[in-house]
Scaffold this motif. Structure first.
Motif, PDB file in Angstrom:
ATOM      1  N   THR A   1       0.857  -1.180   0.000  1.00  0.00           N
ATOM      2  CA  THR A   1       0.000   0.000   0.000  1.00  0.00           C
ATOM      3  C   THR A   1       0.895   1.232   0.000  1.00  0.00           C
ATOM      4  O   THR A   1       1.543   1.531   0.999  1.00  0.00           O
ATOM      5  CB  THR A   1      -0.940   0.010   1.223  1.00  0.00           C
ATOM      6  N   ILE A   2       0.945   1.910  -1.154  1.00  0.00           N
ATOM      7  CA  ILE A   2       1.798   3.090  -1.265  1.00  0.00           C
ATOM      8  C   ILE A   2       1.025   4.383  -1.027  1.00  0.00           C
ATOM      9  O   ILE A   2       1.607   5.387  -0.647  1.00  0.00           O
ATOM     10  CB  ILE A   2       2.550   3.138  -2.609  1.00  0.00           C
ATOM     11  N   LEU A   3      -0.298   4.366  -1.254  1.00  0.00           N
ATOM     12  CA  LEU A   3      -1.162   5.525  -0.989  1.00  0.00           C
ATOM     13  C   LEU A   3      -2.082   5.167   0.166  1.00  0.00           C
ATOM     14  O   LEU A   3      -2.701   4.091   0.158  1.00  0.00           O
ATOM     15  CB  LEU A   3      -2.027   5.839  -2.213  1.00  0.00           C
ATOM     16  N   ARG A   4      -2.197   6.079   1.150  1.00  0.00           N
ATOM     17  CA  ARG A   4      -3.055   5.797   2.306  1.00  0.00           C
ATOM     18  C   ARG A   4      -3.781   7.055   2.768  1.00  0.00           C
ATOM     19  O   ARG A   4      -3.276   8.162   2.608  1.00  0.00           O
ATOM     20  CB  ARG A   4      -2.225   5.295   3.495  1.00  0.00           C
ATOM     21  N   HIS A   5      -4.965   6.833   3.343  1.00  0.00           N
ATOM     22  CA  HIS A   5      -5.704   7.844   4.113  1.00  0.00           C
ATOM     23  C   HIS A   5      -6.186   9.048   3.291  1.00  0.00           C
ATOM     24  O   HIS A   5      -6.368  10.132   3.858  1.00  0.00           O
ATOM     25  CB  HIS A   5      -4.884   8.341   5.302  1.00  0.00           C
ATOM     26  N   LEU A   6      -6.378   8.905   2.001  1.00  0.00           N
ATOM     27  CA  LEU A   6      -6.835  10.021   1.177  1.00  0.00           C
ATOM     28  C   LEU A   6      -8.351  10.146   1.243  1.00  0.00           C
ATOM     29  O   LEU A   6      -9.064   9.143   1.286  1.00  0.00           O
ATOM     30  CB  LEU A   6      -6.401   9.825  -0.278  1.00  0.00           C
ATOM     31  N   LYS A   7      -8.821  11.396   1.244  1.00  0.00           N
ATOM     32  CA  LYS A   7     -10.262  11.673   1.226  1.00  0.00           C
ATOM     33  C   LYS A   7     -10.523  12.784   0.233  1.00  0.00           C
ATOM     34  O   LYS A   7      -9.647  13.610  -0.032  1.00  0.00           O
ATOM     35  CB  LYS A   7     -10.746  12.107   2.617  1.00  0.00           C
ATOM     36  N   GLN A   8     -11.749  12.818  -0.278  1.00  0.00           N
ATOM     37  CA  GLN A   8     -12.108  13.892  -1.191  1.00  0.00           C
ATOM     38  C   GLN A   8     -12.090  15.208  -0.421  1.00  0.00           C
ATOM     39  O   GLN A   8     -12.606  15.306   0.693  1.00  0.00           O
ATOM     40  CB  GLN A   8     -13.488  13.643  -1.791  1.00  0.00           C
ATOM     41  N   SER A   9     -11.476  16.211  -1.019  1.00  0.00           N
ATOM     42  CA  SER A   9     -11.341  17.516  -0.383  1.00  0.00           C
ATOM     43  C   SER A   9     -12.703  18.168  -0.198  1.00  0.00           C
ATOM     44  O   SER A   9     -13.539  18.140  -1.106  1.00  0.00           O
ATOM     45  CB  SER A   9     -10.444  18.417  -1.235  1.00  0.00           C
ATOM     46  N   ALA A  10     -12.919  18.764   0.950  1.00  0.00           N
ATOM     47  CA  ALA A  10     -14.161  19.494   1.205  1.00  0.00           C
ATOM     48  C   ALA A  10     -14.186  20.795   0.410  1.00  0.00           C
ATOM     49  O   ALA A  10     -15.254  21.283   0.027  1.00  0.00           O
ATOM     50  CB  ALA A  10     -14.300  19.787   2.698  1.00  0.00           C
ATOM     51  N   ASP A  11     -13.017  21.354   0.131  1.00  0.00           N
ATOM     52  CA  ASP A  11     -12.921  22.631  -0.580  1.00  0.00           C
ATOM     53  C   ASP A  11     -12.984  22.476  -2.090  1.00  0.00           C
ATOM     54  O   ASP A  11     -13.465  23.361  -2.789  1.00  0.00           O
ATOM     55  CB  ASP A  11     -11.613  23.353  -0.210  1.00  0.00           C
ATOM     56  N   ASP A  12     -12.450  21.371  -2.611  1.00  0.00           N
ATOM     57  CA  ASP A  12     -12.364  21.159  -4.056  1.00  0.00           C
ATOM     58  C   ASP A  12     -12.685  19.697  -4.341  1.00  0.00           C
ATOM     59  O   ASP A  12     -11.861  18.815  -4.116  1.00  0.00           O
ATOM     60  CB  ASP A  12     -10.959  21.519  -4.561  1.00  0.00           C
ATOM     61  N   LYS A  13     -13.887  19.427  -4.839  1.00  0.00           N
ATOM     62  CA  LYS A  13     -14.360  18.056  -5.050  1.00  0.00           C
ATOM     63  C   LYS A  13     -13.614  17.330  -6.172  1.00  0.00           C
ATOM     64  O   LYS A  13     -13.838  16.153  -6.394  1.00  0.00           O
ATOM     65  CB  LYS A  13     -15.866  18.051  -5.354  1.00  0.00           C
ATOM     66  N   THR A  14     -12.693  18.009  -6.867  1.00  0.00           N
ATOM     67  CA  THR A  14     -11.901  17.351  -7.913  1.00  0.00           C
ATOM     68  C   THR A  14     -10.561  16.861  -7.370  1.00  0.00           C
ATOM     69  O   THR A  14      -9.753  16.346  -8.128  1.00  0.00           O
ATOM     70  CB  THR A  14     -11.646  18.298  -9.104  1.00  0.00           C
ATOM     71  N   VAL A  15     -10.359  17.003  -6.057  1.00  0.00           N
ATOM     72  CA  VAL A  15      -9.071  16.675  -5.428  1.00  0.00           C
ATOM     73  C   VAL A  15      -9.293  15.708  -4.275  1.00  0.00           C
ATOM     74  O   VAL A  15     -10.264  15.823  -3.527  1.00  0.00           O
ATOM     75  CB  VAL A  15      -8.387  17.974  -4.918  1.00  0.00           C
ATOM     76  N   TRP A  16      -8.358  14.755  -4.122  1.00  0.00           N
ATOM     77  CA  TRP A  16      -8.323  13.847  -2.979  1.00  0.00           C
ATOM     78  C   TRP A  16      -7.000  14.099  -2.275  1.00  0.00           C
ATOM     79  O   TRP A  16      -5.933  14.065  -2.899  1.00  0.00           O
ATOM     80  CB  TRP A  16      -8.418  12.394  -3.446  1.00  0.00           C
ATOM     81  N   ASP A  17      -7.062  14.387  -0.963  1.00  0.00           N
ATOM     82  CA  ASP A  17      -5.839  14.726  -0.237  1.00  0.00           C
ATOM     83  C   ASP A  17      -5.939  14.291   1.212  1.00  0.00           C
ATOM     84  O   ASP A  17      -6.838  13.563   1.580  1.00  0.00           O
ATOM     85  CB  ASP A  17      -5.531  16.228  -0.359  1.00  0.00           C
ATOM     86  N   GLY A  18      -4.995  14.745   2.029  1.00  0.00           N
ATOM     87  CA  GLY A  18      -5.005  14.429   3.455  1.00  0.00           C
ATOM     88  C   GLY A  18      -4.293  13.132   3.796  1.00  0.00           C
ATOM     89  O   GLY A  18      -4.229  12.755   4.954  1.00  0.00           O
ATOM     90  N   GLY A  19      -3.761  12.463   2.791  1.00  0.00           N
ATOM     91  CA  GLY A  19      -3.076  11.198   3.039  1.00  0.00           C
ATOM     92  C   GLY A  19      -1.605  11.285   2.704  1.00  0.00           C
ATOM     93  O   GLY A  19      -1.030  12.371   2.639  1.00  0.00           O
ATOM     94  N   ASP A  20      -1.013  10.118   2.494  1.00  0.00           N
ATOM     95  CA  ASP A  20       0.411  10.094   2.178  1.00  0.00           C
ATOM     96  C   ASP A  20       0.708   9.057   1.108  1.00  0.00           C
ATOM     97  O   ASP A  20      -0.110   8.195   0.808  1.00  0.00           O
ATOM     98  CB  ASP A  20       1.245   9.838   3.437  1.00  0.00           C
ATOM     99  N   ILE A  21       1.905   9.183   0.546  1.00  0.00           N
ATOM    100  CA  ILE A  21       2.417   8.242  -0.442  1.00  0.00           C
ATOM    101  C   ILE A  21       3.855   7.928  -0.066  1.00  0.00           C
ATOM    102  O   ILE A  21       4.581   8.798   0.401  1.00  0.00           O
ATOM    103  CB  ILE A  21       2.323   8.821  -1.877  1.00  0.00           C
ATOM    104  N   VAL A  22       4.244   6.665  -0.239  1.00  0.00           N
ATOM    105  CA  VAL A  22       5.627   6.271   0.001  1.00  0.00           C
ATOM    106  C   VAL A  22       6.286   5.995  -1.347  1.00  0.00           C
ATOM    107  O   VAL A  22       5.653   5.460  -2.258  1.00  0.00           O
ATOM    108  CB  VAL A  22       5.733   5.033   0.925  1.00  0.00           C
ATOM    109  N   ASP A  23       7.537   6.390  -1.461  1.00  0.00           N
ATOM    110  CA  ASP A  23       8.345   6.054  -2.627  1.00  0.00           C
ATOM    111  C   ASP A  23       9.170   4.831  -2.237  1.00  0.00           C
ATOM    112  O   ASP A  23      10.108   4.946  -1.445  1.00  0.00           O
ATOM    113  CB  ASP A  23       9.255   7.225  -3.007  1.00  0.00           C
ATOM    114  N   PRO A  24       8.832   3.651  -2.763  1.00  0.00           N
ATOM    115  CA  PRO A  24       9.560   2.440  -2.367  1.00  0.00           C
ATOM    116  C   PRO A  24      11.046   2.466  -2.738  1.00  0.00           C
ATOM    117  O   PRO A  24      11.839   1.733  -2.151  1.00  0.00           O
ATOM    118  CB  PRO A  24       8.852   1.316  -3.130  1.00  0.00           C
ATOM    119  N   ASN A  25      11.428   3.333  -3.679  1.00  0.00           N
ATOM    120  CA  ASN A  25      12.835   3.400  -4.084  1.00  0.00           C
ATOM    121  C   ASN A  25      13.721   4.012  -3.011  1.00  0.00           C
ATOM    122  O   ASN A  25      14.897   3.678  -2.906  1.00  0.00           O
ATOM    123  CB  ASN A  25      12.987   4.191  -5.380  1.00  0.00           C
ATOM    124  N   ASN A  26      13.150   4.944  -2.216  1.00  0.00           N
ATOM    125  CA  ASN A  26      13.974   5.583  -1.178  1.00  0.00           C
ATOM    126  C   ASN A  26      13.347   5.508   0.212  1.00  0.00           C
ATOM    127  O   ASN A  26      13.958   5.943   1.176  1.00  0.00           O
ATOM    128  CB  ASN A  26      14.288   7.041  -1.551  1.00  0.00           C
TER     129      ASN A  26
END
Length: 146
Positions: free
Chosen positions: A85-110
């Protein structure tokens, strides 16, 4: 009767288009430097919380079936890349319904974890994936597979 069928068709087409403007689906990741296809990531919606896992590695050099995230420093440390699981905890933004944020992403390379934002673009055919550390960010464009 004919007008009702046409109206139903427009509603169905509109619902399909709206579904494509969601990040849910399978996305092909592209390497920033080499422009090579790296992996397929499946993004899922679980009661309004979005996550994404690596489904397949496309780079023959990195496609070892037993590859693990040895550089990860959190609970993903030494977990297999396939299914990670590289993307976690994302939710649709309350301010902009075209964006999902509030979560994180891991780069497995580093192993670095970044705050992240997802935004479907080009009618849902592409996904802008932006990772942040403080005021600095990098944006990748992923391509929809399904």
């Amino acid at each position: 009767m004919f007008k009702a069928l046409i109206a139903i068709g427009f509603v169905a087409c509109g619902a399909s288009a709206m579904a494509q403007m969601s990040p849910v689906g399978v996305w092909k990741t592209i390497d920033d430097d080499t422009k090579a296809e790296k992996s397929l990531v499946r993004i899922k919606d679980n009661a309004g919380v979005y996550s994404g896992s690596i489904e397949k590695l496309l780079d023959p050099a990195a496609a070892k079936p037993d590859a693990v995230c040895d550089k990860c420093t959190d609970d993903r440390k030494d977990k297999p890349l396939i299914g990670l699981t590289i993307l976690r905890h994302l939710k649709q933004s309350a301010d902009d319904k075209t964006v999902w944020d509030g979560g994180d992403i891991v780069d497995p390379n580093n192993g670095k974890v970044y705050r992240t934002r997802l935004k479907p673009v080009d009618g849902g055919k592409k996904l802008e994936v932006r990772g942040y550390i403080g005021p600095f960010y990098r944006t990748q464009v992923w391509l929809r597979v399904e």
